[in-house]
Design an enzyme around this catalytic site. Structure first.
Site, PDB file in Angstrom:
ATOM      1  CD  GLU A  85      -6.995 -10.494  -7.270  1.00 40.60           C
ATOM      2  OE1 GLU A  85      -7.914 -10.732  -8.085  1.00 40.60           O
ATOM      3  OE2 GLU A  85      -6.586  -9.335  -7.039  1.00 40.60           O
TER       4      GLU A  85
ATOM      5  CG  PHE B  81     -10.268   2.279  -1.366  1.00 39.92           C
ATOM      6  CD1 PHE B  81     -11.378   2.171  -2.208  1.00 39.92           C
ATOM      7  CD2 PHE B  81      -9.017   1.972  -1.881  1.00 39.92           C
ATOM      8  CE1 PHE B  81     -11.229   1.767  -3.533  1.00 39.92           C
ATOM      9  CE2 PHE B  81      -8.862   1.576  -3.200  1.00 39.92           C
ATOM     10  CZ  PHE B  81      -9.970   1.472  -4.029  1.00 39.92           C
ATOM     11  CD  GLN B  82      -8.724  -2.005  -3.429  1.00 44.39           C
ATOM     12  OE1 GLN B  82      -7.562  -1.986  -3.090  1.00 44.39           O
ATOM     13  NE2 GLN B  82      -9.105  -2.308  -4.668  1.00 44.39           N
TER      14      GLN B  82
ATOM     15  CE  LYS C  15      -0.062   0.647   1.558  1.00 44.27           C
ATOM     16  NZ  LYS C  15      -0.790   1.514   0.627  1.00 44.27           N
TER      17      LYS C  15
ATOM     18  CG  MET D  56     -21.785 -33.874 -14.979  1.00 42.08           C
ATOM     19  SD  MET D  56     -21.764 -35.592 -15.562  1.00 42.08           S
ATOM     20  CE  MET D  56     -20.060 -36.057 -15.257  1.00 42.08           C
TER      21      MET D  56
END
Lengths: 180, 565
Positions: free
Chosen positions: B54, B116-117, B166, B479
């Protein structure tokens, strides 16, 4: 120099907005001394009153960031001198202490407090005023034992002759009309 | 618009189409499956790019937004999908990039149950979004999406996030779409005050040593032509910030180069000699100002800015002109006198000469054995006729590429400025390529940043995106190593990398590439990369311990810029 400032925010009444406002203080490690939110004179518009002890420059910048929040209509900041403000405090004492002597009654009279409820067991006293005043009464009453004590956040109103709310709403309407 | 009865998921897709979305970057998962199912029927109207992570999707959306000026769109599922977007959203927030991120969320009855999630993505993303909103009722979808695009793209742009439960994705609604034109509580930009413009013009006409500093605000407002006309009329030298790169041609005679820690010598040192600073669409980032208390002390400050909160945030202004830079610059042009500052410009030329002798020549035309980043950048820029889109990661290669890559058109620089997000370049380059399909996209990345998001090579190959990746490999986190050398007594604490065979990794993903280690192979190598039909990975092995100069040491004033260690 750090001093007390009262920040006033007019906003839409949306879920999560309180969080969006307070994270601006958290991010700058600025402590909120008190916070009050409720519906303003205009339906659907909430008014936040937030008290901070800070340097003016930092307050000015946080107010600038608060105004960027999409749901915020306007944010102002004022010194204590520029506003009339009050807090409310409730004190619960044993009712027996009122029977034992007249000292509690005298404290209530002297402080301009009032009694809200009396039962056989306890009495609830209410006082409005500045923090020092409600604190002073707490300390005085506590000599006799205060069972419970609560103080509200601050509510405040400007000393300006004009109501800023309507002024800025007019200003906003003009700006919004220019968008078309 | 006719009303039809459809699911919330379909309403999401139709709303995006109404906003003219042609590309979505995303990654499916449980809580966003209904939306992906609806998307399945619209593959002709909108292309969805399945990234490998993602974070790749959100950086790709940023790259797309940077080259198109339109909002980048990305999809992710709830929980880990949504939290993987966070770095990119924070990056877009600090760099004012318009994004519309849509995340799936657990069904509304499960909210707050540790389902869940489930993660509180609205809470998590609150400090790093311009606006966000959770949708639990399908009725809200069209208006919320309309509002999301309006907020993301108007005023000072920024990322917005919509979290859609959902059950709302399954719910049926009567769909009709209306674009958002205004929001009661939101003023995207203020009208330019003619009085302020006059005050600014008066200061400009009086100034003997004026310097204009411009940033990304010019690109966002599409004010490139006005900027050019303004500096040409007044003869004022102009310097760009990192995000202002490409808003003016590099070789314009009044473009005096880049500001900031690794910017050019002239604009940095002259900032403290100028008697007037005109800042346009820039925010006086600490990498630009150095020590604020010593910054531009001899100058009056004019600030042209769309965001009122930026006025006096870092540097106190004498005249603040609020509003859209295109409008304010156009008004300024009408109010200023024609002028020239040839003697003052000559001082910048003299600085350039010093910088060229001490730094630039050694960087871009070195005579030592080892390869430099600078020569790879110079040759790539020359071979693309300074017409390519430059995408950089974060670190030495970013600074070197920003210094030496040249631009002839706007919206050609894609980099992570404010947040400094390593791993940005590869996914941002694929987004940039999708946003600018006919242009050459050159992506410079170090060996450190490459390994943060290299999985997106797979996305690039799958979608046949002809991105040219130039991996400048010094086997160090360069750097950080440079800082360790200069400020931490060469104590190279955890900056050396044992690297994989990058070309073999590229080949594993099906990407052509080769490695260059010698100067005589470099030109041909770059040519081979550019000539290749499709994506290409060119690894250039550069000197291990080269440094980027000039440098304004951390905490020092811009006039204390150093040209060598």
């Amino acid at each position: 120099m750090r001093q007390e400032f009262i920040i006033t925010i007019y906003s839409e009444n949306h879920i999560g907005l309180l969080n969006r406002i307070t994270i601006n203080f958290t991010r700058r490690k600025m402590n909120i001394e008190s916070l009050t939110v409720s519906e303003s004179a205009i339906k659907g518009i909430s008014k936040f009153t937030i008290v901070v002890r800070e340097e003016e420059d930092r307050v000015k910048k946080v107010v600038g960031q608060l105004e960027k929040v999409v749901e915020v209509l306007k944010a102002f900041y004022h010194t204590n001198d520029e506003m009339v403000f009050q807090e409310i405090a409730l004190y619960k004492v044993q009712t027996d202490t009122l029977y034992d002597s007249d000292q509690v009654e005298r404290l209530v009279r002297k402080a301009g407090a009032r009694i809200l409820e009396i039962t056989r067991e306890y009495t609830v006293i209410e006082k409005t005023g500045h923090k020092e005043e409600t604190q002073e009464l707490f300390e005085a009453l506590n000599q006799f034992g205060v069972l419970q004590f609560i103080r509200s956040g601050r509510v405040a109103i400007t000393r300006d002759p004009i109501e800023r709310l309507s002024e800025f709403l007019m200003e906003r309407d003009n700006l919004l009309n220019q968008i078309d | 618009m006719a009303i039809k009865r459809i699911t919330g998921s379909k309403a999401v897709i139709l709303s995006l189409l109404e906003e003219g979305v042609d590309t979505i970057f995303g990654y499916p998962g449980g809580a966003i499956m209904p939306i992906y199912d609806a998307l399945y029927d619209y593959d002709k109207q909108v292309s969805h790019i399945l990234t490998r992570h993602e974070q790749g999707a959100v950086h790709a959306a940023e790259g797309y937004a940077k080259v198109t000026g339109k909002a980048g769109v990305c999809f992710a599922t709830s929980g880990p999908g949504a939290t993987n977007l966070i770095t990119g959203i924070a990056d877009a927030m600090i760099d004012s990039i318009p994004l519309v991120c849509i995340t799936g969320q657990v069904a509304s009855p499960l909210l707050g149950t540790d389902a869940f999630q489930e993660s509180d993505v609205v809470g998590i993303s609150m400090p790093i979004t311009k606006w966000n909103y959770q949708i639990t009722n399908a009725d809200e979808i069209p208006d919320a999406i309309a509002k999301a695009f309006y907020i993301a793209q108007s005023g000072r742009p920024g990322p917005v996030l919509l979290d859609i439960a959902k059950d709302a994705q399954f719910q049926e609604i009567d769909f009709s779409y209306k674009k958002c034109k205004k929001i009661r509580s939101y003023i995207p930009e203020h009208q330019v005050d003619p009085f302020k413009v006059k005050a600014a013009a008066w200061l400009i006409d009086q100034a003997k040593k004026p310097l204009l500093l411009f940033g990304q605000g010019v690109i966002i407002a599409q004010a490139e032509a006005e900027l050019k006309a303004f500096v040409e009329k007044t003869g004022i030298p102009a310097a760009w910030t990192l995000l202002g790169l490409s808003a003016m041609p590099t070789d314009h005679p009044l473009n005096v180069g880049m500001l900031g820690m690794h910017g050019n010598y002239g604009p940095n040192i002259k900032t403290n000699e100028a008697d007037l600073i005109i800042a346009v669409g820039m925010r006086f980032d600490d990498r630009v100002t150095g020590k604020v208390s010593e910054y531009a002390k001899n100058a009056k400050i004019i600030h042209l800015e769309v965001d009122p909160a930026e006025i006096d945030k870092i540097i106190k202004t004498d005249v603040a002109v609020l509003g859209n830079a295109k409008k304010s610059l156009a008004m300024l042009i009408d109010n200023v006198k024609e002028n020239n500052h040839d003697a003052w410009i000559q001082e910048f030329r003299d600085c350039d000469q010093i910088e060229r002798e001490k730094v630039i020549d050694k960087d871009i035309r070195p005579d030592k054995v080892g390869l430099t980043m600078g020569e790879a950048v110079r040759i790539t820029s020359e071979k693309t006729k300074h017409n390519a889109v430059l995408v950089t990661d974060v670190g030495q290669q970013q600074m070197i590429a920003s210094r030496y890559f040249k631009f002839t058109q706007s919206k050609s620089n894609v980099t992570s400025g404010g947040l400094g997000t390593m791993g940005y370049a590869i996914p941002a380059a694929m987004g940039a390529q999708l946003g600018a399909k006919d242009r050459t996209v050159c992506c410079f990345v170090g060996d450190g940043g490459f390994q943060m998001t290299l999985q997106e090579l797979g996305t690039i190959v799958q979608n046949k995106l002809p991105v040219k990746i130039i991996l400048l490999n010094n086997n160090f986190l360069g750097m950080v190593r440079q800082w360790q050398q200069l400020f931490f007594e060469k104590r190279y604490s955890f900056t050396e990398l044992q690297n994989p065979d990058f070309i073999m990794i590229g080949k594993g993903f099906g990407m052509e590439g080769h490695q260059v280690t010698k100067r005589e192979e470099l030109e041909d190598g770059i040519q081979r990369m550019l000539d290749h039909d499709g994506p290409y990975l060119l690894e250039v092995v550069v000197e291990k311990e080269d440094n980027v100069f000039p440098m304004v040491p951390s905490g020092a004033s811009v006039s204390d810029i150093i040209l060598e260690a």
